[in-house]
Every structure is written in C-alpha cells, then in structure tokens.
Scaffold this motif. Structure first.
Motif, PDB file in Angstrom:
ATOM      1  N   SER A 273      37.895  24.216  46.646  1.00 21.29           N
ATOM      2  CA  SER A 273      39.077  23.386  46.401  1.00 21.29           C
ATOM      3  C   SER A 273      38.646  21.989  45.990  1.00 21.29           C
ATOM      4  N   GLY A 274      39.629  21.192  45.558  1.00 22.14           N
ATOM      5  CA  GLY A 274      39.427  19.783  45.287  1.00 22.14           C
ATOM      6  C   GLY A 274      38.350  19.489  44.265  1.00 22.14           C
ATOM      7  N   ILE A 275      37.576  18.439  44.530  1.00 23.62           N
ATOM      8  CA  ILE A 275      36.530  18.019  43.614  1.00 23.62           C
ATOM      9  C   ILE A 275      35.485  19.114  43.435  1.00 23.62           C
ATOM     10  N   GLY A 276      35.157  19.832  44.501  1.00 24.86           N
ATOM     11  CA  GLY A 276      34.166  20.901  44.406  1.00 24.86           C
ATOM     12  C   GLY A 276      34.566  21.979  43.428  1.00 24.86           C
ATOM     13  N   ARG A 277      35.819  22.440  43.529  1.00 28.07           N
ATOM     14  CA  ARG A 277      36.293  23.462  42.599  1.00 28.07           C
ATOM     15  C   ARG A 277      36.316  22.919  41.172  1.00 28.07           C
ATOM     16  N   ALA A 278      36.803  21.702  41.011  1.00 27.72           N
ATOM     17  CA  ALA A 278      36.900  21.129  39.670  1.00 27.72           C
ATOM     18  C   ALA A 278      35.522  20.955  39.036  1.00 27.72           C
ATOM     19  N   LEU A 279      34.539  20.518  39.811  1.00 26.71           N
ATOM     20  CA  LEU A 279      33.174  20.423  39.300  1.00 26.71           C
ATOM     21  C   LEU A 279      32.629  21.800  38.952  1.00 26.71           C
ATOM     22  N   ALA A 280      32.887  22.776  39.816  1.00 27.07           N
ATOM     23  CA  ALA A 280      32.413  24.136  39.567  1.00 27.07           C
ATOM     24  C   ALA A 280      32.960  24.670  38.247  1.00 27.07           C
ATOM     25  N   GLU A 281      34.244  24.467  38.015  1.00 23.95           N
ATOM     26  CA  GLU A 281      34.854  24.973  36.787  1.00 23.95           C
ATOM     27  C   GLU A 281      34.341  24.230  35.562  1.00 23.95           C
ATOM     28  N   ALA A 282      34.097  22.928  35.703  1.00 26.09           N
ATOM     29  CA  ALA A 282      33.574  22.153  34.579  1.00 26.09           C
ATOM     30  C   ALA A 282      32.154  22.592  34.220  1.00 26.09           C
ATOM     31  N   PHE A 283      31.319  22.786  35.214  1.00 22.68           N
ATOM     32  CA  PHE A 283      29.955  23.233  34.951  1.00 22.68           C
ATOM     33  C   PHE A 283      29.936  24.677  34.439  1.00 22.68           C
ATOM     34  N   HIS A 284      30.823  25.492  34.946  1.00 26.14           N
ATOM     35  CA  HIS A 284      30.929  26.881  34.484  1.00 26.14           C
ATOM     36  C   HIS A 284      31.263  26.908  32.987  1.00 26.14           C
ATOM     37  N   LYS A 285      32.225  26.109  32.586  1.00 29.19           N
ATOM     38  CA  LYS A 285      32.625  26.041  31.175  1.00 29.19           C
ATOM     39  C   LYS A 285      31.527  25.461  30.301  1.00 29.19           C
ATOM     40  N   ALA A 286      30.660  24.635  30.907  1.00 28.75           N
ATOM     41  CA  ALA A 286      29.579  24.002  30.144  1.00 28.75           C
ATOM     42  C   ALA A 286      28.371  24.917  29.951  1.00 28.75           C
ATOM     43  N   GLY A 287      28.436  26.129  30.495  1.00 23.42           N
ATOM     44  CA  GLY A 287      27.359  27.082  30.267  1.00 23.42           C
ATOM     45  C   GLY A 287      26.315  27.155  31.358  1.00 23.42           C
ATOM     46  N   ASN A 288      26.745  26.969  32.586  1.00 22.01           N
ATOM     47  CA  ASN A 288      25.850  27.092  33.726  1.00 22.01           C
ATOM     48  C   ASN A 288      26.228  28.299  34.578  1.00 22.01           C
ATOM     49  N   GLN A 289      25.244  28.866  35.280  1.00 23.75           N
ATOM     50  CA  GLN A 289      25.539  29.829  36.330  1.00 23.75           C
ATOM     51  C   GLN A 289      25.932  29.024  37.563  1.00 23.75           C
TER      52      GLN A 289
ATOM     53  N   ILE B 256      36.966  14.186  36.802  1.00 25.33           N
ATOM     54  CA  ILE B 256      35.923  15.144  36.435  1.00 25.33           C
ATOM     55  C   ILE B 256      35.433  14.901  35.015  1.00 25.33           C
ATOM     56  N   ALA B 257      36.336  14.619  34.096  1.00 22.12           N
ATOM     57  CA  ALA B 257      35.931  14.363  32.713  1.00 22.12           C
ATOM     58  C   ALA B 257      34.995  13.163  32.629  1.00 22.12           C
ATOM     59  N   GLU B 258      35.317  12.109  33.373  1.00 25.05           N
ATOM     60  CA  GLU B 258      34.471  10.914  33.353  1.00 25.05           C
ATOM     61  C   GLU B 258      33.124  11.182  34.017  1.00 25.05           C
ATOM     62  N   VAL B 259      33.135  11.944  35.095  1.00 28.20           N
ATOM     63  CA  VAL B 259      31.885  12.297  35.779  1.00 28.20           C
ATOM     64  C   VAL B 259      30.975  13.103  34.859  1.00 28.20           C
ATOM     65  N   MET B 260      31.515  14.089  34.184  1.00 24.57           N
ATOM     66  CA  MET B 260      30.697  14.928  33.301  1.00 24.57           C
ATOM     67  C   MET B 260      30.101  14.101  32.164  1.00 24.57           C
ATOM     68  N   ALA B 261      30.874  13.179  31.630  1.00 22.05           N
ATOM     69  CA  ALA B 261      30.366  12.316  30.563  1.00 22.05           C
ATOM     70  C   ALA B 261      29.242  11.421  31.074  1.00 22.05           C
ATOM     71  N   LEU B 262      29.403  10.888  32.278  1.00 21.96           N
ATOM     72  CA  LEU B 262      28.372  10.033  32.856  1.00 21.96           C
ATOM     73  C   LEU B 262      27.107  10.826  33.181  1.00 21.96           C
ATOM     74  N   LEU B 263      27.267  12.044  33.678  1.00 24.52           N
ATOM     75  CA  LEU B 263      26.105  12.890  33.956  1.00 24.52           C
ATOM     76  C   LEU B 263      25.319  13.163  32.682  1.00 24.52           C
TER      77      LEU B 263
END
Length: 251
Positions: A15-31, A206-213
C-alpha cells in the motif's frame, strides 16, 4: 542507481508509497518483489501487476527477518536492490503516560527492521555489481512533528544511519540512497490523509522521485521540492520557525 534492469525488493509494498514505488519500478522494466505482513494486500498488488512477486515478512520479528532474507536470496538470486519502505506512524500523548508501547513498536518497525534486513542481505548485495540500499526517511527526520515524537525520531535515526552507511560502503558496489517524503496522500495516519488537499498527491511524489533517482544526485538524497523546506530548515537558519509552522498545521 539504474532505473531499469534490477531485481528490487520493496518492504511495505502492499500500500501507499511502497505500492506506488513498486508499480513505477515494475513499469520501468525491473523485477519487483514486494514484502509485507498483509497477504491479501500483497495478492491484490501482484494480481494488478502481472510479473510482480510477493513474499510475506513481519519486519518487527528479528527471526522472521533473517529467514525472510534467506528465502529472498534463494528465490531471487539476482536481487540487487532493497528499498526499506515499511513503516508505521502513530500519534502519542506523552503526558498520558501510555506511549511506551507505541514508541517501542515504532522503533522496531522503522529503525530496527531496516537495520536487521540490511545486515541479513548485505553479504549478498556486495556480490552484485550494481547494488543499492534505499532507505525511506521523512521530512520529519529534519523537523519533528510533536504529536508523533517516536516516528520523527526513528526517521531522524534512519537519516543518520543512511549517511554513515553510505560513507562505509562508498568503496563497494553498494550505493546508499535516502528518499525523504514530505506529507503525501497515503493512509499512513489514516484514511483522511489520502484525501487531504494539504498533502502531496501520491502520483506526483512518485513521478518526481523517479526523475530524481534517474538523475542520481551526488548527495545520495532524494528530496522532492515540497520536502526542501523541512530538509534544509537547519541549513537555512529556519528550524525554529518551520517547527512552529509545521506543528500549527498538524497539531
């Protein structure tokens, strides 16, 4: 860290930030492998995201953490990133004298959990050529919220621990990254937070975090714009004023 091509373990991924990060990384091509205590939530997330995996974890139980780490490495030998996202945040009324249980549970989850899991996974992570330990602290690590003293203290400790860990591991293959969220629309403090207009929308965070990463700041800290007043309050000589303002808004 690389944004794609990793095998990433995310605690508190249901849930929350954890789920959102998981989905963002999943879409970005990670296991992506999510972990948590609530099997129903984990199943819901993996069903909505085919290819994502889940493992049960009680982050407060030191024996379970050790067994979980062994299982994670055996099941996912390519594991090279762990994101320590699992956490709890509860209000405490110190004067009432009944806050100790909450404080102990908060420290066990938010501080000891990441330390124990890192200790268990680090030998494996050091064998991976491009590895990362990602901690999730909070803007409250820098300016505390008076109604959640133990949560604020646990996140201040995570910030300090992340800095020290980064220095110790700087000559290894393991990068240490700290994400410090501001007040975000999740249910960390209850359902009302998820719709609070004063909180940052989760998708924007999440969008801003992914861009910063992806830009890989040299500091190793991922600080979104809305968190900067808290993160740099001390450096800007504003900690007293920001403390008053923060606690007036959330008191």
């Amino acid at each position: 860290m690389n944004i794609t091509g990793n095998t990433i373990l995310i605690t508190g991924g249901g849930s929350g930030i954890g789920r959102a990060l998981a989905e963002a990384f999943h879409k970005a091509g990670n296991q992506v492998v999510i972990a948590g205590r609530r099997e129903t939530l984990l199943h819901e997330v993996t069903t909505a995201n085919p290819g994502m995996e889940a493992l049960l974890l009680d982050i407060q139980d030191k024996d379970d953490v050790a067994a979980f780490a062994r299982q994670a490495v055996e099941s996912f030998p390519e594991l090279n990133v762990v994101i320590h996202n699992a956490g709890i945040m509860r209000s405490e009324t110190v004067a009432a004298g009944d806050f100790l249980g909450t404080a102990e549970e908060t420290i066990a989850t938010n501080l000891l959990g990441p330390i124990r899991l890192t200790a268990a996974l680090l030998p494996h992570l050091q064998t991976r050529p491009h590895a990362a330990i990602v901690t999730v602290s909070s803007g409250l690590a820098f300016v505390p919220l008076a109604t959640t003293p133990s949560y604020s203290a646990s996140k201040a400790a995570i910030h300090s621990w992340s800095m020290a860990l980064r220095e110790q591991l700087k000559k290894t293959s393991v990068e240490v990254i700290e994400i410090a969220p501001p007040y975000v629309q999740t249910e960390l403090l209850g359902p009302q937070q998820a719709i609070d207009p004063a909180a940052m929308p989760l998708a924007e965070f999440i969008a801003e975090v992914m861009a910063l990463l992806e830009s890989a700041p040299a500091s190793g800290e991922i600080i979104v714009e809305r968190c900067k007043p808290l993160r740099f309050a001390a450096e800007n000589g504003q900690i007293a004023a920001v403390f008053v303002q923060l606690n007036a808004q959330h008191g």
